[in-house]
Design a protein around this motif. Structure first.
Motif, PDB file in Angstrom:
ATOM      1  N   GLY A  37      29.436-101.865   3.249  1.00  0.00           N
ATOM      2  CA  GLY A  37      30.847-101.838   3.620  1.00  0.00           C
ATOM      3  C   GLY A  37      31.220-100.459   4.125  1.00  0.00           C
ATOM      4  O   GLY A  37      30.508 -99.476   3.901  1.00  0.00           O
ATOM      5  N   HIS A  38      32.345-100.361   4.824  1.00  0.00           N
ATOM      6  CA  HIS A  38      32.832 -99.079   5.328  1.00  0.00           C
ATOM      7  C   HIS A  38      33.769 -98.472   4.303  1.00  0.00           C
ATOM      8  O   HIS A  38      34.756 -99.081   3.909  1.00  0.00           O
ATOM      9  CB  HIS A  38      33.545 -99.270   6.663  1.00  0.00           C
ATOM     10  N   GLY A  39      33.419 -97.276   3.848  1.00  0.00           N
ATOM     11  CA  GLY A  39      34.221 -96.575   2.853  1.00  0.00           C
ATOM     12  C   GLY A  39      33.347 -95.660   2.025  1.00  0.00           C
ATOM     13  O   GLY A  39      32.132 -95.604   2.202  1.00  0.00           O
ATOM     14  N   GLU A  40      33.978 -94.928   1.120  1.00  0.00           N
ATOM     15  CA  GLU A  40      33.256 -93.939   0.313  1.00  0.00           C
ATOM     16  C   GLU A  40      32.722 -94.480  -0.998  1.00  0.00           C
ATOM     17  O   GLU A  40      31.848 -93.890  -1.598  1.00  0.00           O
ATOM     18  CB  GLU A  40      34.160 -92.745   0.045  1.00  0.00           C
ATOM     19  N   SER A  41      33.283 -95.601  -1.463  1.00  0.00           N
ATOM     20  CA  SER A  41      32.896 -96.121  -2.763  1.00  0.00           C
ATOM     21  C   SER A  41      32.955 -97.643  -2.748  1.00  0.00           C
ATOM     22  O   SER A  41      33.861 -98.222  -2.133  1.00  0.00           O
ATOM     23  CB  SER A  41      33.838 -95.572  -3.837  1.00  0.00           C
ATOM     24  N   ALA A  42      32.041 -98.261  -3.446  1.00  0.00           N
ATOM     25  CA  ALA A  42      32.049 -99.724  -3.545  1.00  0.00           C
ATOM     26  C   ALA A  42      33.259-100.215  -4.324  1.00  0.00           C
ATOM     27  O   ALA A  42      33.720-101.327  -4.118  1.00  0.00           O
ATOM     28  CB  ALA A  42      30.767-100.217  -4.200  1.00  0.00           C
ATOM     29  N   ALA A  43      33.797 -99.367  -5.193  1.00  0.00           N
ATOM     30  CA  ALA A  43      34.958 -99.765  -5.999  1.00  0.00           C
ATOM     31  C   ALA A  43      36.210 -99.903  -5.136  1.00  0.00           C
ATOM     32  O   ALA A  43      37.103-100.670  -5.470  1.00  0.00           O
ATOM     33  CB  ALA A  43      35.198 -98.746  -7.104  1.00  0.00           C
ATOM     34  N   THR A  44      36.266 -99.165  -4.016  1.00  0.00           N
ATOM     35  CA  THR A  44      37.453 -99.201  -3.162  1.00  0.00           C
ATOM     36  C   THR A  44      37.187 -99.832  -1.807  1.00  0.00           C
ATOM     37  O   THR A  44      38.057 -99.836  -0.954  1.00  0.00           O
ATOM     38  CB  THR A  44      37.988 -97.768  -2.952  1.00  0.00           C
ATOM     39  N   THR A  45      35.981-100.365  -1.610  1.00  0.00           N
ATOM     40  CA  THR A  45      35.589-100.913  -0.322  1.00  0.00           C
ATOM     41  C   THR A  45      35.180-102.366  -0.473  1.00  0.00           C
ATOM     42  O   THR A  45      34.364-102.693  -1.336  1.00  0.00           O
ATOM     43  CB  THR A  45      34.397-100.116   0.255  1.00  0.00           C
ATOM     44  N   ALA A  46      35.710-103.204   0.389  1.00  0.00           N
ATOM     45  CA  ALA A  46      35.283-104.600   0.407  1.00  0.00           C
ATOM     46  C   ALA A  46      33.990-104.696   1.216  1.00  0.00           C
ATOM     47  O   ALA A  46      33.878-104.094   2.286  1.00  0.00           O
ATOM     48  CB  ALA A  46      36.356-105.479   1.035  1.00  0.00           C
ATOM     49  N   PRO A  47      33.005-105.428   0.723  1.00  0.00           N
ATOM     50  CA  PRO A  47      31.754-105.546   1.471  1.00  0.00           C
ATOM     51  C   PRO A  47      31.962-106.293   2.792  1.00  0.00           C
ATOM     52  O   PRO A  47      32.687-107.277   2.850  1.00  0.00           O
ATOM     53  CB  PRO A  47      30.832-106.332   0.550  1.00  0.00           C
ATOM     54  N   LEU A  48      31.321-105.790   3.852  1.00  0.00           N
ATOM     55  CA  LEU A  48      31.348-106.462   5.152  1.00  0.00           C
ATOM     56  C   LEU A  48      30.233-107.495   5.251  1.00  0.00           C
ATOM     57  O   LEU A  48      30.402-108.529   5.874  1.00  0.00           O
ATOM     58  CB  LEU A  48      31.184-105.443   6.283  1.00  0.00           C
TER      59      LEU A  48
ATOM     60  N   PHE B  97      26.435 -93.303   2.762  1.00  0.00           N
ATOM     61  CA  PHE B  97      25.875 -92.590   3.911  1.00  0.00           C
ATOM     62  C   PHE B  97      27.031 -92.041   4.737  1.00  0.00           C
ATOM     63  O   PHE B  97      28.120 -92.627   4.774  1.00  0.00           O
ATOM     64  CB  PHE B  97      25.039 -93.538   4.776  1.00  0.00           C
ATOM     65  N   ALA B  98      26.810 -90.943   5.447  1.00  0.00           N
ATOM     66  CA  ALA B  98      27.870 -90.320   6.241  1.00  0.00           C
ATOM     67  C   ALA B  98      28.370 -91.241   7.350  1.00  0.00           C
ATOM     68  O   ALA B  98      29.552 -91.250   7.670  1.00  0.00           O
ATOM     69  CB  ALA B  98      27.383 -89.005   6.837  1.00  0.00           C
ATOM     70  N   ASN B  99      27.468 -92.026   7.942  1.00  0.00           N
ATOM     71  CA  ASN B  99      27.863 -92.989   8.978  1.00  0.00           C
ATOM     72  C   ASN B  99      26.753 -94.031   9.139  1.00  0.00           C
ATOM     73  O   ASN B  99      25.697 -93.954   8.490  1.00  0.00           O
ATOM     74  CB  ASN B  99      28.187 -92.298  10.307  1.00  0.00           C
ATOM     75  N   GLU B 100      26.990 -94.996   9.995  1.00  0.00           N
ATOM     76  CA  GLU B 100      26.037 -96.102  10.202  1.00  0.00           C
ATOM     77  C   GLU B 100      24.691 -95.591  10.714  1.00  0.00           C
ATOM     78  O   GLU B 100      23.636 -96.084  10.318  1.00  0.00           O
ATOM     79  CB  GLU B 100      26.637 -97.113  11.177  1.00  0.00           C
TER      80      GLU B 100
END
Length: 144
Positions: A48-59, A128-131
């Motif tokens: 997912g896009h974001g810094e943490s799995a706790a605050t990011t919904a999986p894509l 990761f910093a980016n894709e």
């Protein structure tokens, strides 16, 4: 005498009710035997896009089963299982490919791995910093 007969009948029925199912369990059929003698290795991977799995919904989410053979919805299940076997099932031990150059753009991508590896619980998260950096990690495990 009547009480003794009633007591004996009650004891016999109780013993049959309690011990009867236990006696049948020893005659397990091959259909109930375990499918494999190996400990399970089944994982769910998300990105997912974001810094943490706790605050990011999986894509995206994929499954990866490595025992007894490589399978699941992961697009490269065979190579991914081989890399995890080489790393002892530890996603932290997967090596990064240092030959790939990526921009310094900060668009964080978080990857999670949850499940069981050879009977041992696995819970892993990496940002990761980016894709590009994620894809340059050099592993098939995160390529989905």
């Amino acid at each position: 005498m009547r009480n003794t007969a009633r007591w004996a009948a009650t004891l016999g029925l109780t013993a049959t009710a309690v011990c009867g199912p236990l006696a049948g369990a020893s005659h397990a059929s091959p259909a109930t035997a375990p499918a494999s003698l190996h400990a399970p290795s089944a994982l769910v991977l998300t990105v997912g896009h974001g810094e943490s799995a706790a605050t990011t919904a999986p894509l995206r989410a994929v499954t990866l089963t490595c025992t007894p053979g490589a399978s699941g919805t992961h697009p490269a299940s065979g190579p991914a299982c081989a890399e995890l076997r080489g790393a002892g099932g530890d996603p932290d031990a997967l090596t990064d490919d240092t030959g790939v150059r990526c921009t310094r753009e900060y668009a964080p991508v978080v990857v999670t791995v949850d499940g069981v590896w050879q009977g041992r619980r696995v819970s892993y998260e990496r940002t990761f910093a980016n894709e590009c950096v994620k894809n340059a990690s050099g592993t098939s495990v995160f390529a989905f």
